[in-house]
Design an enzyme around this catalytic site. Structure first.
Site, PDB file in Angstrom:
ATOM      1  N   ASP A  31       0.852  -1.192   0.000  1.00 39.87           N
ATOM      2  CA  ASP A  31       0.000   0.000   0.000  1.00 39.87           C
ATOM      3  C   ASP A  31       0.889   1.244   0.000  1.00 39.87           C
ATOM      4  O   ASP A  31       1.885   1.311   0.715  1.00 39.87           O
ATOM      5  CB  ASP A  31      -0.904  -0.017   1.244  1.00 39.87           C
ATOM      6  CG  ASP A  31      -2.053   0.964   1.126  1.00 39.87           C
ATOM      7  OD1 ASP A  31      -3.210   0.520   1.061  1.00 39.87           O
ATOM      8  OD2 ASP A  31      -1.781   2.189   1.104  1.00 39.87           O
ATOM      9  N   ILE A  32       0.506   2.241  -0.775  1.00 36.85           N
ATOM     10  CA  ILE A  32       1.301   3.466  -0.897  1.00 36.85           C
ATOM     11  C   ILE A  32       1.245   4.307   0.387  1.00 36.85           C
ATOM     12  O   ILE A  32       2.135   5.120   0.623  1.00 36.85           O
ATOM     13  CB  ILE A  32       0.835   4.277  -2.136  1.00 36.85           C
ATOM     14  CG1 ILE A  32       1.943   5.140  -2.682  1.00 36.85           C
ATOM     15  CG2 ILE A  32      -0.416   5.069  -1.820  1.00 36.85           C
ATOM     16  CD1 ILE A  32       1.639   5.738  -4.047  1.00 36.85           C
ATOM     17  N   ASN A  86     -12.870  -3.347   2.598  1.00 36.31           N
ATOM     18  CA  ASN A  86     -13.819  -2.251   2.756  1.00 36.31           C
ATOM     19  C   ASN A  86     -14.787  -2.274   1.564  1.00 36.31           C
ATOM     20  O   ASN A  86     -14.346  -2.341   0.413  1.00 36.31           O
ATOM     21  CB  ASN A  86     -13.086  -0.907   2.798  1.00 36.31           C
ATOM     22  CG  ASN A  86     -12.170  -0.781   4.001  1.00 36.31           C
ATOM     23  OD1 ASN A  86     -12.493  -1.257   5.082  1.00 36.31           O
ATOM     24  ND2 ASN A  86     -11.011  -0.163   3.812  1.00 36.31           N
ATOM     25  N   GLY A  92     -15.148   3.123   3.867  1.00 39.33           N
ATOM     26  CA  GLY A  92     -13.781   3.554   3.593  1.00 39.33           C
ATOM     27  C   GLY A  92     -13.217   3.114   2.266  1.00 39.33           C
ATOM     28  O   GLY A  92     -12.040   3.345   1.990  1.00 39.33           O
ATOM     29  N   GLN A  93     -14.040   2.474   1.402  1.00 43.05           N
ATOM     30  CA  GLN A  93     -13.497   2.065   0.106  1.00 43.05           C
ATOM     31  C   GLN A  93     -13.283   3.284  -0.775  1.00 43.05           C
ATOM     32  O   GLN A  93     -14.203   4.084  -0.987  1.00 43.05           O
ATOM     33  CB  GLN A  93     -14.429   1.060  -0.596  1.00 43.05           C
ATOM     34  CG  GLN A  93     -13.828   0.516  -1.882  1.00 43.05           C
ATOM     35  CD  GLN A  93     -14.635  -0.604  -2.525  1.00 43.05           C
ATOM     36  OE1 GLN A  93     -15.752  -0.911  -2.095  1.00 43.05           O
ATOM     37  NE2 GLN A  93     -14.068  -1.201  -3.558  1.00 43.05           N
ATOM     38  N   HIS A  99     -10.150  -5.386  -3.238  1.00 48.18           N
ATOM     39  CA  HIS A  99      -8.816  -5.643  -2.678  1.00 48.18           C
ATOM     40  C   HIS A  99      -8.943  -6.054  -1.224  1.00 48.18           C
ATOM     41  O   HIS A  99      -9.816  -5.566  -0.504  1.00 48.18           O
ATOM     42  CB  HIS A  99      -7.906  -4.425  -2.816  1.00 48.18           C
ATOM     43  CG  HIS A  99      -8.513  -3.135  -2.347  1.00 48.18           C
ATOM     44  ND1 HIS A  99      -9.411  -2.421  -3.103  1.00 48.18           N
ATOM     45  CD2 HIS A  99      -8.363  -2.443  -1.192  1.00 48.18           C
ATOM     46  CE1 HIS A  99      -9.779  -1.344  -2.440  1.00 48.18           C
ATOM     47  NE2 HIS A  99      -9.170  -1.332  -1.262  1.00 48.18           N
ATOM     48  N   HIS A 101      -6.881  -5.870   2.246  1.00 49.48           N
ATOM     49  CA  HIS A 101      -5.745  -5.306   2.979  1.00 49.48           C
ATOM     50  C   HIS A 101      -5.180  -6.401   3.890  1.00 49.48           C
ATOM     51  O   HIS A 101      -5.940  -7.048   4.630  1.00 49.48           O
ATOM     52  CB  HIS A 101      -6.205  -4.154   3.880  1.00 49.48           C
ATOM     53  CG  HIS A 101      -6.762  -2.958   3.177  1.00 49.48           C
ATOM     54  ND1 HIS A 101      -6.043  -1.798   2.971  1.00 49.48           N
ATOM     55  CD2 HIS A 101      -7.993  -2.733   2.638  1.00 49.48           C
ATOM     56  CE1 HIS A 101      -6.804  -0.911   2.351  1.00 49.48           C
ATOM     57  NE2 HIS A 101      -7.986  -1.440   2.142  1.00 49.48           N
TER      58      HIS A 101
HETATM   59  P1  5GP Z   1      -9.607   1.339   0.292  1.00 50.59           P
HETATM   60  O1  5GP Z   1      -9.640   2.675   1.006  1.00 50.59           O
HETATM   61  O2  5GP Z   1     -10.313   1.414  -1.044  1.00 50.59           O
HETATM   62  O3  5GP Z   1     -10.039   0.166   1.119  1.00 50.59           O
HETATM   63  O4  5GP Z   1      -8.068   1.049   0.000  1.00 50.59           O
HETATM   64  C1  5GP Z   1      -7.385   1.642  -1.052  1.00 50.59           C
HETATM   65  C2  5GP Z   1      -5.931   1.643  -0.682  1.00 50.59           C
HETATM   66  O5  5GP Z   1      -5.174   1.875  -1.852  1.00 50.59           O
HETATM   67  C3  5GP Z   1      -5.545   2.732   0.326  1.00 50.59           C
HETATM   68  O6  5GP Z   1      -5.045   2.113   1.511  1.00 50.59           O
HETATM   69  C4  5GP Z   1      -4.495   3.553  -0.422  1.00 50.59           C
HETATM   70  O7  5GP Z   1      -3.433   3.951   0.409  1.00 50.59           O
HETATM   71  C5  5GP Z   1      -4.038   2.608  -1.521  1.00 50.59           C
HETATM   72  N1  5GP Z   1      -3.590   3.271  -2.724  1.00 50.59           N
HETATM   73  C6  5GP Z   1      -4.210   4.319  -3.347  1.00 50.59           C
HETATM   74  N2  5GP Z   1      -3.522   4.654  -4.461  1.00 50.59           N
HETATM   75  C7  5GP Z   1      -2.474   3.792  -4.534  1.00 50.59           C
HETATM   76  C8  5GP Z   1      -1.401   3.650  -5.483  1.00 50.59           C
HETATM   77  O8  5GP Z   1      -1.287   4.366  -6.474  1.00 50.59           O
HETATM   78  N3  5GP Z   1      -0.491   2.669  -5.230  1.00 50.59           N
HETATM   79  C9  5GP Z   1      -0.589   1.840  -4.145  1.00 50.59           C
HETATM   80  N4  5GP Z   1       0.369   0.914  -3.992  1.00 50.59           N
HETATM   81  N5  5GP Z   1      -1.586   1.955  -3.239  1.00 50.59           N
HETATM   82  C10 5GP Z   1      -2.520   2.915  -3.443  1.00 50.59           C
END
Ligand code: 5GP
Ligand code: ZN
Length: 113
Positions: A31-32, A86, A92-93, A99, A101
């Protein structure tokens, strides 16, 4: 596949990511914005927007098995780790490509916020 989806683009290597594992069904990358010392995202190669849109039990099974494999490779199994999906923005998605986590390497509190 979705041409403008961030995670589809990572899977196609159009956007760089630290890929830690992959198989024929799924890809795992860091994760970034890590929320724990280990924070890996495991995504199906097939574009599916949310868990709610999943119809194939094998897709989710393959995804979870790669998540478990990542946890073993990261050495976080004995201390404990968390897998989170999520679903939709209220939970929080932010990226609408399914995906998991994989979080570990620190004490994780419960319940989540
Ligand atoms: P969500 O909030 O949808 O459950 O998770 C999305 C995740 O993707 C977040 O934790 C966010 O930090 C990660 N993320 C968003 N953009 C990027 C990216 O460009 N590269 C990577 N490796 N992770 C990303
Ligand atoms: Zn996608």
């Amino acid at each position: 596949m979705s041409s403008d989806c961030l995670f589809c683009r990572i899977i196609r290597r159009e956007i760089p990511a630290a890929i830690v594992a992959e198989d024929e069904h799924a890809v795992a990358f860091r994760d970034i914005g890590p929320q724990a010392p280990t924070h890996v995202l495991v995504v199906p190669r097939q574009h599916v927007s949310t868990l709610d849109a999943v119809e194939d039990p094998q897709l989710i099974g393959n995804l979870m098995l790669l998540a478990a494999q990542v946890a073993r490779a990261e050495g976080i199994v004995d201390a404990g780790y968390r897998t989170v999906i999520n679903t939709n923005s209220g939970a929080g998605q932010t990226v609408f490509h399914l995906h998991v986590h994989v979080l570990g390497g620190r004490r994780l509190s419960w319940p989540p916020g």
